[in-house]
Design an enzyme around this catalytic site. Structure first.
Site, PDB file in Angstrom:
ATOM      1  N   LYS A 147      -2.985   6.619   1.100  1.00 56.67           N
ATOM      2  CA  LYS A 147      -2.829   6.956   2.519  1.00 56.67           C
ATOM      3  C   LYS A 147      -1.847   8.121   2.630  1.00 56.67           C
ATOM      4  O   LYS A 147      -0.659   7.947   2.927  1.00 56.67           O
ATOM      5  CB  LYS A 147      -2.359   5.744   3.335  1.00 56.67           C
ATOM      6  CG  LYS A 147      -2.554   5.939   4.844  1.00 56.67           C
ATOM      7  CD  LYS A 147      -2.394   4.629   5.585  1.00 56.67           C
ATOM      8  CE  LYS A 147      -2.546   4.810   7.098  1.00 56.67           C
ATOM      9  NZ  LYS A 147      -3.899   5.210   7.485  1.00 56.67           N
TER      10      LYS A 147
ATOM     11  N   GLU B  80     -16.676   6.948   3.695  1.00 54.47           N
ATOM     12  CA  GLU B  80     -15.976   6.364   4.839  1.00 54.47           C
ATOM     13  C   GLU B  80     -15.896   7.362   5.973  1.00 54.47           C
ATOM     14  O   GLU B  80     -16.206   8.539   5.814  1.00 54.47           O
ATOM     15  CB  GLU B  80     -14.591   5.859   4.451  1.00 54.47           C
ATOM     16  CG  GLU B  80     -13.554   6.912   4.161  1.00 54.47           C
ATOM     17  CD  GLU B  80     -12.144   6.306   4.141  1.00 54.47           C
ATOM     18  OE1 GLU B  80     -11.778   5.638   5.118  1.00 54.47           O
ATOM     19  OE2 GLU B  80     -11.419   6.516   3.166  1.00 54.47           O
TER      20      GLU B  80
ATOM     21  N   ARG C 294       0.826  -1.211   0.000  1.00 54.09           N
ATOM     22  CA  ARG C 294       0.000   0.000   0.000  1.00 54.09           C
ATOM     23  C   ARG C 294       0.857   1.257   0.000  1.00 54.09           C
ATOM     24  O   ARG C 294       0.494   2.265  -0.603  1.00 54.09           O
ATOM     25  CB  ARG C 294      -0.977   0.000   1.179  1.00 54.09           C
ATOM     26  CG  ARG C 294      -2.012   1.117   1.094  1.00 54.09           C
ATOM     27  CD  ARG C 294      -3.103   0.964   2.125  1.00 54.09           C
ATOM     28  NE  ARG C 294      -2.599   1.098   3.491  1.00 54.09           N
ATOM     29  CZ  ARG C 294      -3.367   1.013   4.568  1.00 54.09           C
ATOM     30  NH1 ARG C 294      -4.672   0.789   4.452  1.00 54.09           N
ATOM     31  NH2 ARG C 294      -2.850   1.125   5.780  1.00 54.09           N
TER      32      ARG C 294
END
Length: 339
Positions: A183, A219, A80
């Protein structure tokens, strides 16, 4: 560390002995180095300061029931970070370097890994920043990668107990074709105004809707959303939400438990039909939710018995945390043992 009250640790920064660092310069990565300094020196024109060239990860290490130290899904965090780095045009950290750094920093700070049964863990924060100086809007040519660790308690003080959440419509966390799936710090900065206001109004966190139509659940600021309806685990599919490793794990566990797993657009109105809902992420694992309030429309959605986590959410939580702590068979080979 005999004088540390592990069971009362907050989720926050705690000074440990070492962090580890590597530097990308002149087209190649340096060897890892251990460092005791908590500060970073960088050029004042560093791209991380001006143009948001920054990405980070979060993962945990646990002292198992057998005394061994386990890191949960290390490889997925490495992948990620590469994905995030590519998303904001940074030099990706090679996966083997990422994993070596995480193992090394845990080993160097082994005395800070909380004992089994205390409810605490060692939190790892890998960080990649553009440190090369640029005035024009373009990628840096130098990068710094580091990993520091902190022993932490639960993300929410209540632990695995239901919280209340607020739907907000006057703020967006991320645009549909923006950076929401990476992220990177900018997504969290964009969530702060809504989050701070919701906490001041008595809610644990916020639930963002899709930025384009305000019709679908996206989210929470620090976590993915999921719901249980009958024998189905449902989670939003969107181009602007983070690829949660915890959510990925819960989907695999849910399927293994015989649940139907569905990733799709989830309309806000569907909240009325769900039996259980929760937020999931590395820090809290699962945060059950017993009430969601739509701030603008004043609609109130309630789930299950107030203050009591749902049955399926509890089973998922106990199984995932059991794997992390070596209490449940790791049939998926998710753990990395730190030798």
């Amino acid at each position: 560390m005999e004088n540390l009250n592990w069971a009362e640790l907050p989720f926050g920064y705690f000074k440990t002995d070492y962090n580890v660092r590597a530097y990308f310069k002149n087209g190649k990565w340096s060897e890892l180095e251990a460092c005791t300094d908590e500060t970073i020196t960088m050029h004042m024109a560093a791209t991380c300061l001006h143009y948001g060239q920054q990405a980070f990860e979060g993962l945990k290490a646990f002292r198992g029931v057998d005394g061994k130290i386990r890191m949960f899904r290390l490889e997925e965090n490495a992948k990620r970070m590469v994905y995030s780095a590519n998303g904001v045009k940074m030099q990706p950290v090679p996966e083997d370097l990422f994993m070596e750094a995480c193992k090394k920093v845990v080993k160097l700070n082994e005395k800070f890994v909380p004992p089994h049964g205390t409810g605490a863990s060692l939190y790892l924060r890998p960080l990649l920043i553009g440190t090369g100086g640029q005035v024009g809007v373009k990628p840096a040519d130098e990068y710094t990668f580091m990993v520091f660790v902190c022993p932490v308690g639960p993300y929410f003080k209540t632990g695995f107990k239901p919280v209340k959440m607020q739907i907000v419509r006057d703020f967006d966390r991320a645009a549909p074709l923006g950076t929401g799936t990476y992220k990177v710090g900018g997504n969290y900065a964009a969530s702060l105004q809504a989050s701070v206001r919701s906490q001041a109004e008595g809610f644990a966190t916020v639930l963002f809707l899709d930025a384009k139509e305000k019709k679908y659940i996206d989210e929470a600021g620090p976590a993915n959303f999921f719901a249980i309806k009958g024998n189905e685990y449902i989670t939003p599919k969107s181009s602007s939400i983070l690829r949660s490793i915890t959510n990925m794990s819960l989907r695999e566990l849910a399927a293994d438990m015989g649940l139907k797993v569905t990733e799709r657009s989830v309309a806000v109105e569907e909240l009325a039909d769900f039996e259980e809902v929760g937020a999931c992420g590395t820090a809290a694992v699962i945060t059950p939710i017993d009430e969601i309030v739509d701030r603008e429309l004043k609609t109130v959605y309630k789930f299950g018995e107030e203050g009591v986590a749902g049955k399926v959410s509890t089973q998922l939580y106990e199984r995932l945390t059991g794997i992390q702590k070596g209490e449940v068979e790791d049939k998926f080979n998710w753990n990395t043992i730190v030798e």
